[in-house]
Design a protein around this motif. Structure first.
Motif, PDB file in Angstrom:
ATOM      1  N   MET A   1      43.175  47.236  40.106  1.00 30.01           N
ATOM      2  CA  MET A   1      41.717  47.161  40.151  1.00 30.01           C
ATOM      3  C   MET A   1      41.223  46.092  39.164  1.00 30.01           C
ATOM      4  O   MET A   1      41.585  46.110  37.999  1.00 30.01           O
ATOM      5  CB  MET A   1      41.126  48.514  39.783  1.00 30.01           C
ATOM      6  N   LYS A   2      40.439  45.168  39.673  1.00 29.10           N
ATOM      7  CA  LYS A   2      39.948  44.110  38.807  1.00 29.10           C
ATOM      8  C   LYS A   2      38.533  44.412  38.340  1.00 29.10           C
ATOM      9  O   LYS A   2      37.668  44.747  39.138  1.00 29.10           O
ATOM     10  CB  LYS A   2      39.958  42.773  39.546  1.00 29.10           C
ATOM     11  N   ILE A   3      38.318  44.319  37.054  1.00 32.04           N
ATOM     12  CA  ILE A   3      36.975  44.471  36.514  1.00 32.04           C
ATOM     13  C   ILE A   3      36.642  43.175  35.791  1.00 32.04           C
ATOM     14  O   ILE A   3      37.219  42.886  34.748  1.00 32.04           O
ATOM     15  CB  ILE A   3      36.892  45.654  35.533  1.00 32.04           C
ATOM     16  N   PRO A   4      35.711  42.351  36.329  1.00 29.68           N
ATOM     17  CA  PRO A   4      35.389  41.096  35.650  1.00 29.68           C
ATOM     18  C   PRO A   4      34.801  41.362  34.265  1.00 29.68           C
ATOM     19  O   PRO A   4      34.171  42.397  34.043  1.00 29.68           O
ATOM     20  CB  PRO A   4      34.357  40.439  36.573  1.00 29.68           C
ATOM     21  N   ARG A   6      36.232  42.248  31.522  1.00 31.07           N
ATOM     22  CA  ARG A   6      36.727  43.510  30.997  1.00 31.07           C
ATOM     23  C   ARG A   6      36.696  43.543  29.477  1.00 31.07           C
ATOM     24  O   ARG A   6      36.500  44.593  28.872  1.00 31.07           O
ATOM     25  CB  ARG A   6      38.160  43.743  31.511  1.00 31.07           C
TER      26      ARG A   6
ATOM     27  N   TYR B 181      44.176  50.954  25.122  1.00 31.10           N
ATOM     28  CA  TYR B 181      43.159  49.961  25.469  1.00 31.10           C
ATOM     29  C   TYR B 181      43.817  48.710  26.067  1.00 31.10           C
ATOM     30  O   TYR B 181      43.336  48.167  27.063  1.00 31.10           O
ATOM     31  CB  TYR B 181      42.328  49.603  24.235  1.00 31.10           C
ATOM     32  N   LEU B 185      43.254  46.770  29.525  1.00 30.73           N
ATOM     33  CA  LEU B 185      42.844  45.362  29.549  1.00 30.73           C
ATOM     34  C   LEU B 185      43.760  44.533  30.434  1.00 30.73           C
ATOM     35  O   LEU B 185      43.294  43.773  31.281  1.00 30.73           O
ATOM     36  CB  LEU B 185      42.830  44.814  28.117  1.00 30.73           C
ATOM     37  N   THR B 187      45.671  45.417  32.846  1.00 32.41           N
ATOM     38  CA  THR B 187      45.722  45.755  34.266  1.00 32.41           C
ATOM     39  C   THR B 187      44.382  45.538  34.954  1.00 32.41           C
ATOM     40  O   THR B 187      44.291  45.663  36.167  1.00 32.41           O
ATOM     41  CB  THR B 187      46.153  47.216  34.473  1.00 32.41           C
ATOM     42  N   GLN B 188      43.328  45.219  34.193  1.00 31.06           N
ATOM     43  CA  GLN B 188      42.012  45.094  34.819  1.00 31.06           C
ATOM     44  C   GLN B 188      41.369  43.730  34.672  1.00 31.06           C
ATOM     45  O   GLN B 188      40.540  43.348  35.480  1.00 31.06           O
ATOM     46  CB  GLN B 188      41.074  46.167  34.261  1.00 31.06           C
ATOM     47  N   GLU B 189      41.702  42.977  33.622  1.00 32.82           N
ATOM     48  CA  GLU B 189      41.042  41.686  33.402  1.00 32.82           C
ATOM     49  C   GLU B 189      41.518  40.677  34.450  1.00 32.82           C
ATOM     50  O   GLU B 189      42.706  40.353  34.524  1.00 32.82           O
ATOM     51  CB  GLU B 189      41.338  41.202  31.976  1.00 32.82           C
ATOM     52  N   PRO B 190      40.605  40.142  35.282  1.00 29.79           N
ATOM     53  CA  PRO B 190      41.034  39.273  36.388  1.00 29.79           C
ATOM     54  C   PRO B 190      41.784  38.016  35.948  1.00 29.79           C
ATOM     55  O   PRO B 190      42.735  37.613  36.613  1.00 29.79           O
ATOM     56  CB  PRO B 190      39.719  38.898  37.072  1.00 29.79           C
ATOM     57  N   LEU B 193      45.374  38.837  35.126  1.00 34.19           N
ATOM     58  CA  LEU B 193      46.129  39.101  36.359  1.00 34.19           C
ATOM     59  C   LEU B 193      46.400  37.798  37.100  1.00 34.19           C
ATOM     60  O   LEU B 193      47.505  37.579  37.609  1.00 34.19           O
ATOM     61  CB  LEU B 193      45.335  40.072  37.251  1.00 34.19           C
TER      62      LEU B 193
ATOM     63  N   ILE C 280      36.251  35.875  26.038  1.00 31.78           N
ATOM     64  CA  ILE C 280      36.660  37.033  26.824  1.00 31.78           C
ATOM     65  C   ILE C 280      37.597  36.711  27.970  1.00 31.78           C
ATOM     66  O   ILE C 280      37.884  37.581  28.780  1.00 31.78           O
ATOM     67  CB  ILE C 280      35.439  37.817  27.364  1.00 31.78           C
TER      68      ILE C 280
END
Lengths: 121, 397, 316
Positions: A1-4, A6, B181, B185, B187-190, B193, C280
């Motif tokens: 699951m991608k969360i921009p 993050r 955390y 981070l 697994t979710q930050e595009p 990835l 970020i």
């Protein structure tokens, strides 16, 4: 699951929290009690058994007979080469009389190499 | 499109230690890659033969700055095996405690380096900040942050008390929260990835063929861990999982390492809570009887192998170190070829390379059959440097 | 021709809002950026004089020029970059009005802001080293990726205001603050593409240090590098000022000193946004950057333009 974005909440939280770094030379860094720093030598304890010289992996330590003559017993000087010392504390462990001990002194940098050759009398 | 060859290293911002990768580029794609080792050769194995066993411990600790405890544990294990010494349970537990703290420190450091290689400096700063907690634990126990000098032949040097245990447990809670955390981070930050998924692919078959070890192999979905396969010390009594990933890419390697951190915290808690009582060391004579032993140890980077041969004296006859990075280099070439130039730093970093660990091997040229003695090699070295205008012939050894 | 007619343009070019103001404010903004970046990473960060100290230190260093490069080109490029940025600044309104406003200065300023990027390319290409060459190629590739969304994003307010004059656009945006809400996507696109233009994370692909060392600037050293860095700082000011004028209503009707205060405050705010963006994200690959710009940003900015045209027809 991608969360921009993050990392955004964490980054904003850190913007207003106290920095983790310190201004080192101005604020002193702390070390723990067990820290192995510069080796200190107590002349009155040394019996000249040379155990420290034999265990030292860096060949940084030398025990020589002292120049000052004493009536009761033989006394020894310690030559410590901080250029070579790796601060493992093996000499302090090997010493049967606790004449050598680790101190908490770690600010040992010098511009002059000769100042790193210590002569404990 | 014309092909250009670029040298990545020996001096390059992506490499923390000097090593050379020649990359043949076709645009941004890598057509061919070759690896040249040998910029860090320090002659540690030879130096070991000149020193006593006790001095060798501190020397072998300096094979690598990060797996310092792994190398000494492996070496000391070999020597104890030759001398037929059984070390006390408390010493075994303390060795594992240090080893797992070291794994936590190494993996956190690696996570930061990997983040830096893909340009995510914020994550780099965060992980290195949190790594300070592990370093504090190590300094608390042993008195030094990196070179703990904890092992001696026959046990460990320092014991821990109740106050230190509490301090460590307190820090483990902080670290566990932070690591959870990081799991979220990565697994979710595009952008993370995008930079790690499907990069540096190493299929299971290739990984086995090229003898990858450690997290690199486990990320290629092979359940291989010396701690489980061939338990040393008291790992067989501990409860932990071997983490694997089936994605076979850089993301898998990040995933494996981050979850291994959590497993390490679990082991540390078990050790602290159920620390056996008793002595921390037994006395072993300086002279080690004749014999040879091979030790295996699961270092943070993979399987570390030491070979020690003793000849009934205070100095070993031969010490051989096979660091995990050397085993992984064969896979790096496979992973680089066909990839993008932009992915080179992270692909190299993904095996967690330690160049100075690796650089003690000699490359044998199949064509030449003559062998050199130590003195021949020394003369060759002197000749080599004479051509460059440096005269070493007067240096005494 | 009176003395005054010569002196006042000279003043504009050299002191305010030209060279002197840009270099001082540029180094200040660099400090704001670095300090904010450091705080977000839980570090203390550099003291306020750090960018100036860096500049002076670089000036004091030896300038090494590669044997096989075009020496004249190599030496003049940093000043070309700086000159074009300063020229661009003369067209952006710092006061309620730009110094030399005319119809179509929005297009001219975008053109002027492309010149520094071209000098980066030439700098890399003329250094004739593999890393610099790859960096140079990446500079151009990236230019083609972000330029179109940036242009389209800036076009939105221009269509609404019915003018190609930055001063008029900013006046129009200030008079209709409600329209600003509709412009939010366009504003964000402009900020993101400005990040690409300034070659900062996550778009610092042309000189991603862990990949290609210094990229186009690999062979630059000493004073020449110092002036390139200064030019990039200045470009940041001009970029922030342009977005401020086009989207945020410029000086918002203020006059005199107050106008400058408003200008400084809002450009600093835009730079803060840029440094949050920098903190970020990880650096993406060049082909991911092109995909992102062409497949996400460009359609979004087209939608923004379509919306603006619809709005324009509606409000007349």
């Amino acid at each position: 699951m991608k969360i921009p974005l993050r990392a955004l909440p964490e980054v904003i939280k850190n913007l207003f929290s106290k920095p983790a770094t310190i201004k080192y030379p101005a604020v002193k860094a702390e070390v723990f009690d067990a820290f192995r720093g510069r080796i200190v030598f107590t002349q009155s304890e040394c019996i000249g058994c040379d155990m420290c010289v034999r265990v030292c992996p860096a060949k940084a330590i030398k025990i020589i007979p002292s120049e000052q003559t004493h009536a009761e017993k033989k006394i020894f000087d310690c030559l410590m080469d901080l250029n070579h010392c790796i601060f493992c504390g093996a000499c302090a462990d090997a010493c049967p009389k606790n004449a050598l001990e680790s101190s908490q002194d770690f600010e040992l940098a010098q511009l002059d190499k000769t100042k790193l050759k210590l002569h404990y009398k | 499109m014309p092909k250009i060859t670029i040298p990545l290293g020996p001096q390059h911002p992506a490499l923390k230690e000097p090593e050379n990768f020649m990359l043949v580029l076709e645009g941004e794609r890598i057509d061919k890659a070759s690896i040249n080792l040998g910029y860090n050769h320090r002659g540690i194995e030879k130096a070991c033969e000149e020193r006593t066993y006790i001095q060798d411990i501190y020397l072998l600790e300096r094979v690598c700055g990060i797996c310092s405890h792994s190398h000494t544990s492996c070496f000391v294990g070999c020597v104890e095996e030759i001398a037929k010494v059984e070390i006390p349970e408390r010493a075994q537990a303390l060795r594992i405690l240090m080893g797992e703290l070291e794994r936590a420190h190494s993996h956190l450091l690696w996570l930061g380096v990997a983040a830096h290689e893909i340009g995510f400096d914020t994550l780099f700063m965060y992980t290195w900040r949190d790594r300070e907690h592990v370093l504090d634990c190590l300094e608390l126990i042993s008195g030094n942050r990196i070179h703990y000098a904890m092992n001696i032949i026959g046990g460990v040097r320092k014991d821990i008390n109740a106050k230190q245990k509490n301090e460590i447990l307190k820090r483990m809670d902080i670290l566990e929260e932070r690591t959870n955390y990081y799991v979220k981070l990565i697994t979710q930050e595009p952008t993370i990835l995008a930079r790690t998924q499907n990069v540096g692919l190493l299929p299971t078959q290739e990984a086995l063929k090229r003898n990858a070890v450690g997290p690199t192999l486990r990320a290629s979905n092979v359940k291989s861990d010396v701690r489980k396969d061939d338990p040393y010390l008291m790992y067989d009594k501990l409860d932990f999982k071997v983490i694997t990933a089936d994605s076979c890419d850089v993301f898998g390697r990040v995933f494996v390492r981050v979850f291994e951190l959590i497993e390490s915290y679990k082991i540390i808690r078990q050790i602290i809570n159920y620390l056996p009582t008793g002595a921390i060391a037994v006395k072993v004579p300086w002279k080690i009887p004749e014999g040879a032993a091979v030790g295996r140890y699961e270092a943070p980077r993979g399987e570390d192998i030491h070979y020690v041969k003793a000849n009934d004296s205070i100095k070993p006859e031969r010490v051989k170190v096979r660091a995990p990075t050397l085993a992984n280099f064969a896979s790096v070439r496979y992973m680089l070829e066909g990839g993008y130039l932009a992915d080179v730093p992270i692909v190299i970093a993904a095996i967690d390379p330690c160049m100075s660990c690796t650089d003690r091997s000699l490359v044998l040229d199949g064509e030449k059959t003559s062998s050199y003695s130590w003195n021949d090699l020394r003369l060759m070295g002197i000749e080599f440097y004479k051509k460059k205008g440096i005269d070493f012939s007067k240096v005494k050894i | 021709m009176t003395l005054d007619s010569v002196l006042s343009p000279l003043f504009f070019i050299l002191v305010f809002p030209g060279f002197f103001f840009l270099s001082v404010y540029g180094t200040f903004l660099e400090w704001v950026d670095r300090k904010c970046y450091a705080l977000m990473q839980n570090r203390i960060g550099p003291p306020i004089y750090q960018p100036v100290a860096d500049f002076i230190k670089l000036l004091a260093k030896e300038t090494i020029i590669p044997k096989h490069c075009d020496t004249a080109l190599f030496k003049t490029l940093p000043f070309f970059a700086m000159a074009s940025v300063i020229t661009a600044m003369l067209l952006v309104p710092v006061w309620p009005q730009a110094l030399f406003p005319f119809q179509g200065d929005l297009v001219v300023i975008i053109y002027l802001l492309t010149i520094p990027t071209m000098t980066f390319f030439l700098a890399g290409w003329s250094s004739s080293s593999p890393f610099a060459t790859i960096g140079a190629v990446r500079v151009l590739t990236q230019l083609f990726a972000y330029e179109v969304p940036l242009m389209l994003a800036l076009l939105g307010p221009a269509i609404l205001a019915g003018s190609w004059n930055i001063t008029e656009i900013s006046k129009f945006m200030f008079q209709n603050p409600l329209l600003l809400i509709v412009q939010i996507p366009g504003f964000l696109i402009a900020v993101i593409t400005l990040q690409g233009k300034l070659e900062r994370l996550p778009f610092d692909i042309p000189h991603g240090e862990t990949e290609i060392v210094g990229g186009a600037f690999t062979e630059y050293s000493g004073g020449l590098l110092a002036f390139f860095n200064l030019a990039i700082d200045m470009e940041m000011v001009v970029g922030a000022a342009l977005i401020n004028a086009v989207f945020l209503g410029g000086s918002m009707g203020a006059d005199g000193i107050l106008a400058i205060v408003v200008f400084l405050g809002k450009t600093t705010f835009i730079v803060l946004l840029l440094s949050v963006l920098k903190a970020i994200m990880a650096r993406i690959r060049i082909e991911q950057m092109i995909n992102f710009c062409w497949k996400i940003l460009a359609p979004l900015s087209l939608i923004q333009i379509a919306m603006n045209i619809a709005l324009k027809i509606r409000i007349g």
